[in-house]
Design a protein around this motif. Sequence first.
Motif, mmCIF file in Angstrom:
data_model
loop_
_atom_site.group_PDB
_atom_site.id
_atom_site.type_symbol
_atom_site.label_atom_id
_atom_site.label_comp_id
_atom_site.label_asym_id
_atom_site.label_seq_id
_atom_site.Cartn_x
_atom_site.Cartn_y
_atom_site.Cartn_z
ATOM 1 N N PRO A 236 16.285 33.995 -16.060
ATOM 2 C CA PRO A 236 15.359 33.609 -17.130
ATOM 3 C C PRO A 236 15.245 34.684 -18.222
ATOM 4 N N ARG A 237 15.220 34.226 -19.468
ATOM 5 C CA ARG A 237 15.101 35.124 -20.613
ATOM 6 C C ARG A 237 13.761 35.889 -20.592
ATOM 7 N N GLN A 238 12.781 35.312 -19.931
ATOM 8 C CA GLN A 238 11.446 35.918 -19.939
ATOM 9 C C GLN A 238 11.432 37.348 -19.409
ATOM 10 N N TYR B 1 10.793 40.117 -21.739
ATOM 11 C CA TYR B 1 9.418 40.395 -22.128
ATOM 12 C C TYR B 1 8.725 41.316 -21.141
ATOM 13 N N LEU C 272 6.382 37.580 -12.122
ATOM 14 C CA LEU C 272 7.719 37.260 -12.636
ATOM 15 C C LEU C 272 8.733 37.183 -11.492
ATOM 16 N N PHE D 261 5.731 32.378 -14.580
ATOM 17 C CA PHE D 261 5.721 32.908 -15.949
ATOM 18 C C PHE D 261 4.437 32.562 -16.703
ATOM 19 N N LEU E 241 2.615 35.306 -18.705
ATOM 20 C CA LEU E 241 3.438 36.152 -19.577
ATOM 21 C C LEU E 241 2.997 36.148 -21.048
ATOM 22 N N PRO E 242 2.743 34.964 -21.650
ATOM 23 C CA PRO E 242 2.346 34.994 -23.075
ATOM 24 C C PRO E 242 1.081 35.823 -23.307
ATOM 25 N N HIS F 43 1.870 39.510 -22.789
ATOM 26 C CA HIS F 43 2.682 39.988 -23.906
ATOM 27 C C HIS F 43 1.819 40.231 -25.147
#
Lengths: 633, 633
Positions: B239-241, B244, B333, B338, B341-342, B345
């Motif tokens: 995952p791209r996450q 972050y 994670l 996820f 995460l926002p 972040h």
Amino acid sequence: MDGSDHLAHERSKAQFDVEKMKIFWAGSLYAFQVSNRIACLVAGDPAFRKENRAVLSRKELFKSTLRKAAHAWKRITELGLSEEEASWLRFYVDELSYAYVHWGMFVPAIKGSGLETTANFDPKTDEFIIHSPTLTSSKWWPGGLGKIATHAVVYARLITDGQDHGVHGFIVQLRSLGDHLPLPGITVGDIGMKFGSGAFNSMDNGFVRFDHVHIPRSQMLMRVSQVTKEGKYVHSNVPRQLVYGAMVYVRQVIVVDASIALSRAVCIAARYSSVRRQFGSQINEISGTGVETQVIDYKTQQSRLFPLLASAYAFRVIGEWLKWLYTDLTQKLEANDFSTLPEAHACTAGLKSLTTSAAADGIEECRKLCGGHGYLSSSGLPELYAVFVPACTYEGDNIVLLLQVARFLMKTISELPSGRNYKLAGTTAYMGDMEHYLIKYCCNVQKTEDWLKPNAILEAFEARAIRMCFSCAQNLTKFADQSEGFSELSTDLVEAAIAHCQLIVVSKFIEKLQQNIEGNGVKQQLETLCYIYALHLIHKNSGDFLSTGSLNPKQASLANDQLRSLYAKWRPNVIALVDAFNYSDHFLGSVLGCYDGNVYPKLYEEACKDPLNDSVVADGYGEYIQPLLNQQS
Amino acid sequence: MDGSDHLAHERSKAQFDVEKMKIFWAGSLYAFQVSNRIACLVAGDPAFRKENRAVLSRKELFKSTLRKAAHAWKRITELGLSEEEASWLRFYVDELSYAYVHWGMFVPAIKGSGLETTANFDPKTDEFIIHSPTLTSSKWWPGGLGKIATHAVVYARLITDGQDHGVHGFIVQLRSLGDHLPLPGITVGDIGMKFGSGAFNSMDNGFVRFDHVHIPRSQMLMRVSQVTKEGKYVHSNVPRQLVYGAMVYVRQVIVVDASIALSRAVCIAARYSSVRRQFGSQINEISGTGVETQVIDYKTQQSRLFPLLASAYAFRVIGEWLKWLYTDLTQKLEANDFSTLPEAHACTAGLKSLTTSAAADGIEECRKLCGGHGYLSSSGLPELYAVFVPACTYEGDNIVLLLQVARFLMKTISELPSGRNYKLAGTTAYMGDMEHYLIKYCCNVQKTEDWLKPNAILEAFEARAIRMCFSCAQNLTKFADQSEGFSELSTDLVEAAIAHCQLIVVSKFIEKLQQNIEGNGVKQQLETLCYIYALHLIHKNSGDFLSTGSLNPKQASLANDQLRSLYAKWRPNVIALVDAFNYSDHFLGSVLGCYDGNVYPKLYEEACKDPLNDSVVADGYGEYIQPLLNQQS
């Protein structure tokens, strides 16, 4: 370098006569012509190049500065420059050195805060004995004192026959005029490295100690008082107020410096923000183009940069006004009229504080607006900041100055006859309307356009200043001991003084716009700059305006809307407005701010000059790092 | 040096257990013991002396830094230090160098903003060809890249068979492991001098250009996607996450750095303000003594210094909390959760922005609070500023980060079901109370003591943040094009994001005080620090609180009264509170901030070390200045 003007498109958008604005900025056509001619002279002389200043060691820097000072002197003589032209030349050489200041007579004044230095008169030898008993009384900071000055004016407590007459000035020779060595009893030296690379490190700010140094009686400054041969202390009748005249002069010069320093930074940041593009991919929809957006088109960039451009112009206007104030004051003082001195003194003290703080913060803000590259010495911004920021401290710490303004304002209010209008002179005239502003005044702004009425702006600033001052004055009456009250309330007093000083800038800018100003669109630009200056202050200090009821939240919000709309309309003129400062690339000393906007090749060229790039493998790598890597593998 | 403690009197006044506060500041008894032991080790090692840093030329500085790095490595090995101890050692050596970062593997990541660098896959040779066509695409700034790094991670557009797959990472060898010369096709160097003397100039931030550089296929970072031998592009399911997660980590570290940098400056300014005396003669009535007043006793000094001391502690608390947040996030994670995460972040982005801006400004303010002497390199403050201020720009420009926070907040609001309360997680939980704060809330502070209720403070900050956010959200709906609206309103959005972030700091500080905290009087001190932090923010941002109706003018004025009263009561603890940072004189590197307060002899000693004082007559005087004087006479 490709030779083309990367900012030509920006320049073509200007809605006013740039050449005429240059004359406005310079002060007159004559001032423009002289300064422009000398700027070209300096920029074209390889001996005045300054690009390597940041990498020089302290000793190399100092020596190179002496070399430039000598070269400047040589050119001034060869070309037969007038004193005015010579001072422009020193200005454009743009390198701090005491060696520029007074040719052949390097006499810094040593005031300091420690008052333990004594000048004891010895009638037997007809001499004063200058002595500084402790280390704290050694005098620090005078420019040129460390390595250059041969004489100094030393302020010391005058003692005759055991009696202390307070602080007086004495000319003391520090170094031999032959071999330049310090005279017996004198310890003198440089105080060491200061903020930044380059910057004030080209100047030998110094310290000095006196161990029973004998000087002839004639070297006391006898203008204000005298000591006779018999040791008798005699007051002259020269008024002490003349000292304040000199202060007004020095601070007036600093205000002009503030506008210049800030305008240099703004010029660099504006040009680089127009060249630099970022984040186009996300915001393509807005720019309507395939390339990244010019950084200057971001509203966040505009809201930080544009008020600084407006401030630079506002400070230029206030600097010119202070020049007039000083001339007017000098004439009055010469005619023994001291009536306007307190107001003039408060005015220059406050404006010195206001403009230097704003300019110093503004230069750093401009540096940040240039992103990472603003942190490079080659951007010119770090040195510009390091050179200018001491202006917040010297010739009166900015907070101490504001307290002096506040003291003057409190005195003005305490002397107002209560209950009716009263005529006051100069910048405190509005305080005569105390009753109006405290009771009747109510801001009548109802829509954004109302904020383009000079009177609406002026009244809001006057109401805020009066109400803050009056509130302080009222709170002061609650203290039995005035000076205790003044101390307890000092932070409020500082805020009130700032409100008063901001009002002066806004009102003098508005006043200036009543005059005839030449050039197509020039006055309109200045009007917009004035509105931006005033409205951004309203936004930044909205707490003051709201808490004093000078504005309501709706009106404050409308001011912000008007500001936003001015930014958008005015945007096409920004590059032309910084061009109007007429700064050569040499004077700016910034790869980011270069006139043609061809930034990236210049950045690279400057980087390559760093001594670390002299060798492909860094000095020390083989000696220290290679062995560790070998050990590990 | 007289050996006595000039600050003993200040220390005797402390109303809390300083040793226990040291443990609080360190985070734990264990952390205190380890760090204290290593700090003493470094301070006692002559090879780590740093007093001459400002006067060294660029080359000398760089070489001396390599020497120290090698010495650090040697000591770490000899003493068999753990990784934790080693990192403390590097911390206390306090000199920026990439040579400290990754022993034997100097691999800076080259991201840059220019995305023109390409990695073109050639299936014939099974290689990528790395190429940067223009000067703007040369990569600038990575630390260690200029002269030290042997490899770099280069981000470039991956192209296979003419098709662009976007940006991917590649490990590219830059220099030979034998003679350390750059490999063919690679131009690499140092980007030149940066802000300040010493500071980041010990680091070889570099630039690099690639001219058709061939690297094996295996050197693509294949975690996220891969290229097969045949040139086929394959996505992995990582995952791209996770990217972050790394950002959250780095920014969390920067917040801790901010508290350290600010606390160092505050320590220096507080000690020097206690040693320095000024203007006693005028204000004798207040101090009640015959000597001049300690500068720290001026209210204007207190109102500038004390909030910064409170901020240092507040940022320390928020740094610890972010450490917890990061650990919590990592666990989630790893479990493929996820959801937080926002928020995490946005939280770290906003707090990085808030704390670094406040710390950078605070360091400069501390420098100014030291008067003229703060401008000397030997005060330690110019270098502290120059080293720290890039944190406002790197790892996300502070304004750009606030816009990201604002974007997150607008999204949060847009997803709220209208008209009723809603459970939200973490730092946006208060937004679930939207209805309460928009309609019902009315601050009930009526007297100064009410401002010592944590809930009153918290609610005022929540109301202000919600109202500012909601007003932005409402204004956004007026735009047909969301991204145009976001751009137009970006300055308001930044202000709303700041309000949200300030709330986080205040609320986490208050939360921390609910826990058990050891030591006599320690918790009371922290409570006062928390109130000072919050109330000074209310005063500074009173425009926000008033315009949103979160407070009325009377309540804002009461907050200021309470703040003033806290300063007065709390004053005796200030020196003990900066002692609790446990910084050695070596680490502080400041003659003004030395532990024993014996400032003046140390100032003199440092001045004497300047190279300009090596000779009594300055180099260049005889050559350039003497002839001019002779000419004149």
